[in-house]
Design a protein around this motif. Structure first.
Motif, PDB file in Angstrom:
ATOM      1  N   LEU A   1       0.858  -1.175   0.000  1.00  0.00           N
ATOM      2  CA  LEU A   1       0.000   0.000   0.000  1.00  0.00           C
ATOM      3  C   LEU A   1       0.899   1.231   0.000  1.00  0.00           C
ATOM      4  O   LEU A   1       1.563   1.532   0.992  1.00  0.00           O
ATOM      5  CB  LEU A   1      -0.917  -0.020   1.229  1.00  0.00           C
ATOM      6  N   ASP A   2       0.923   1.901  -1.105  1.00  0.00           N
ATOM      7  CA  ASP A   2       1.868   2.994  -1.361  1.00  0.00           C
ATOM      8  C   ASP A   2       1.613   4.178  -0.432  1.00  0.00           C
ATOM      9  O   ASP A   2       0.501   4.718  -0.387  1.00  0.00           O
ATOM     10  CB  ASP A   2       1.743   3.434  -2.823  1.00  0.00           C
ATOM     11  N   HIS A   3       2.643   4.600   0.310  1.00  0.00           N
ATOM     12  CA  HIS A   3       2.498   5.746   1.212  1.00  0.00           C
ATOM     13  C   HIS A   3       2.279   7.058   0.462  1.00  0.00           C
ATOM     14  O   HIS A   3       1.868   8.050   1.070  1.00  0.00           O
ATOM     15  CB  HIS A   3       3.718   5.868   2.120  1.00  0.00           C
ATOM     16  N   ASP A   4       2.561   7.084  -0.823  1.00  0.00           N
ATOM     17  CA  ASP A   4       2.243   8.281  -1.607  1.00  0.00           C
ATOM     18  C   ASP A   4       0.740   8.387  -1.851  1.00  0.00           C
ATOM     19  O   ASP A   4       0.222   9.469  -2.132  1.00  0.00           O
ATOM     20  CB  ASP A   4       2.977   8.245  -2.944  1.00  0.00           C
ATOM     21  N   LYS A   5       0.042   7.255  -1.718  1.00  0.00           N
ATOM     22  CA  LYS A   5      -1.404   7.240  -1.953  1.00  0.00           C
ATOM     23  C   LYS A   5      -2.220   7.081  -0.678  1.00  0.00           C
ATOM     24  O   LYS A   5      -3.400   7.439  -0.651  1.00  0.00           O
ATOM     25  CB  LYS A   5      -1.749   6.103  -2.925  1.00  0.00           C
ATOM     26  N   PHE A   6      -1.603   6.527   0.358  1.00  0.00           N
ATOM     27  CA  PHE A   6      -2.318   6.249   1.602  1.00  0.00           C
ATOM     28  C   PHE A   6      -1.655   6.939   2.796  1.00  0.00           C
ATOM     29  O   PHE A   6      -0.428   7.039   2.861  1.00  0.00           O
ATOM     30  CB  PHE A   6      -2.345   4.734   1.887  1.00  0.00           C
ATOM     31  N   ASP A   7      -2.470   7.412   3.711  1.00  0.00           N
ATOM     32  CA  ASP A   7      -1.992   7.866   5.011  1.00  0.00           C
ATOM     33  C   ASP A   7      -2.126   6.720   6.005  1.00  0.00           C
ATOM     34  O   ASP A   7      -3.105   5.960   5.966  1.00  0.00           O
ATOM     35  CB  ASP A   7      -2.798   9.066   5.515  1.00  0.00           C
ATOM     36  N   GLU A   8      -1.167   6.605   6.888  1.00  0.00           N
ATOM     37  CA  GLU A   8      -1.163   5.542   7.885  1.00  0.00           C
ATOM     38  C   GLU A   8      -1.657   6.087   9.220  1.00  0.00           C
ATOM     39  O   GLU A   8      -1.163   7.107   9.703  1.00  0.00           O
ATOM     40  CB  GLU A   8       0.251   4.979   8.026  1.00  0.00           C
ATOM     41  N   PHE A   9      -2.623   5.407   9.790  1.00  0.00           N
ATOM     42  CA  PHE A   9      -3.199   5.824  11.066  1.00  0.00           C
ATOM     43  C   PHE A   9      -3.102   4.691  12.084  1.00  0.00           C
ATOM     44  O   PHE A   9      -3.367   3.534  11.767  1.00  0.00           O
ATOM     45  CB  PHE A   9      -4.683   6.196  10.917  1.00  0.00           C
TER      46      PHE A   9
END
Length: 323
Positions: free
Chosen positions: A181-189
């Motif tokens: 899951l690409d961190h450029d597309k997703f925020d991690e919470f």
């Protein structure tokens, strides 16, 4: 009505939060801390007192902890480290028979959390999407590799090229090949969730992870977003879950209907102090439920939105150290 925080390590803010809230209810009570090397533990140094204990995997650990709690009039134990959660959960009744409460979820739920494949099944059964797991002979790059029972981002790998894969990646049955899951597309919470004695969700605080070091967040922001209702709709009840539960989610930056469940840890997370400072007072609720025998009746959502936490290194001096 003393409290013990086990495996205190660097958990200074957590110890101080319990000290602050315990004094309000029981002015003379103390928050103790334990560790295998308490002189080298900042959490132990800020506690009201500390104790050296055996390693969790030593056979004498449980008996030692029971005797310690009895001698020091400790009525509540707060476990904080993954490797000790299942054992303490399985021995919970032993402590209860001695008048000591251990804030730990049921063995069945702890086992689910310790196995990433099983917790993926848990997410799926609650209508929460997960990253696809690849067979090791049929995968797509880039991919993310992690152990089924790992913590603190140990033995995790982002693989972008075939040359980065090793024989151990293929032969180690504990390593999972997962969709990246690409961190450029997703925020991690990481979401701090509080479940009461009846396993009902009372509070959910999503913390956006901005900077992480060795698996622990150093910069984060508490954010009221779609994850709050998403979690309430899907896991407002978890059989066996009590106290602070940390759940990790990925949220798409442009399409907030795309949410992926990553993992759950049935303990306080390293970034919980942000939720506490935002107003989600889990230590207070724990003291009310487990030491004052009160009921947490209402769901709480009045914590501060968009509160940014920036951590920094500080010094704790121990005079006369001979080690």
């Amino acid at each position: 009505m003393n409290i013990l925080v086990t495996s205190a390590g660097r958990r200074v803010s957590l110890v101080r939060a319990f000290q602050k809230e315990l004094k309000k209810a029981f002015p003379n009570a103390k928050v103790f801390a334990s560790d295998v090397s308490p002189l080298l533990s900042a959490g132990c140094q800020v506690a009201d007192d500390y104790f050296e204990v055996p390693r969790i995997d030593e056979p004498s650990y449980i008996e030692f902890l029971l005797n310690l709690c009895s001698q020091k009039e400790i009525k509540l134990v707060i476990p904080t480290i993954d490797t000790g959660l299942l054992m303490l959960s399985e021995k919970k009744r032993l402590f209860e028979d001695a008048g000591i409460k251990v804030l730990i979820s049921s063995p069945e739920f702890v086992k689910k959390c310790r196995d990433k494949r099983i917790i993926h099944d848990f997410f799926t059964s609650n209508d929460i999407s997960i990253a696809k797991e690849y067979a090791k002979d049929n995968y797509e790059l880039p991919l993310f590799i992690k152990p089924i029972d790992g913590s603190r981002s140990v033995n995790t790998f982002l693989i972008k090229d075939e040359s980065e894969l090793t024989e151990d990646h293929f032969s180690n049955d504990k390593l999972m090949f997962l969709e990246y899951l690409d961190h450029d597309k997703f925020d991690e919470f990481t979401c701090d969730l509080y479940y009461d004695k009846t396993n009902q969700l009372k509070c959910a605080v999503p913390r956006k992870r901005i900077e992480v070091r060795e698996g622990e967040v150093y910069k984060a922001v508490a954010r009221k977003n779609v994850l709050v209702d998403y979690i309430i709709d899907r896991i407002s009840f978890i059989d066996g879950a009590v106290g602070c539960i940390t759940a990790q989610f990925f949220l798409h930056k442009e399409d907030d209907s795309k949410v992926y469940g990553i993992e759950i840890n049935p303990r306080f997370g390293g970034g919980y102090p942000l939720s506490y400072m935002a107003g989600a007072n889990f230590p207070k609720w724990i003291i009310e439920e487990y030491l004052l025998d009160k009921t947490i009746s209402d769901k709480f959502n009045s914590w501060e939105n968009d509160l940014l936490m920036i951590r920094y290194d500080d010094e704790i001096l121990v005079h006369g150290y001979k080690g």
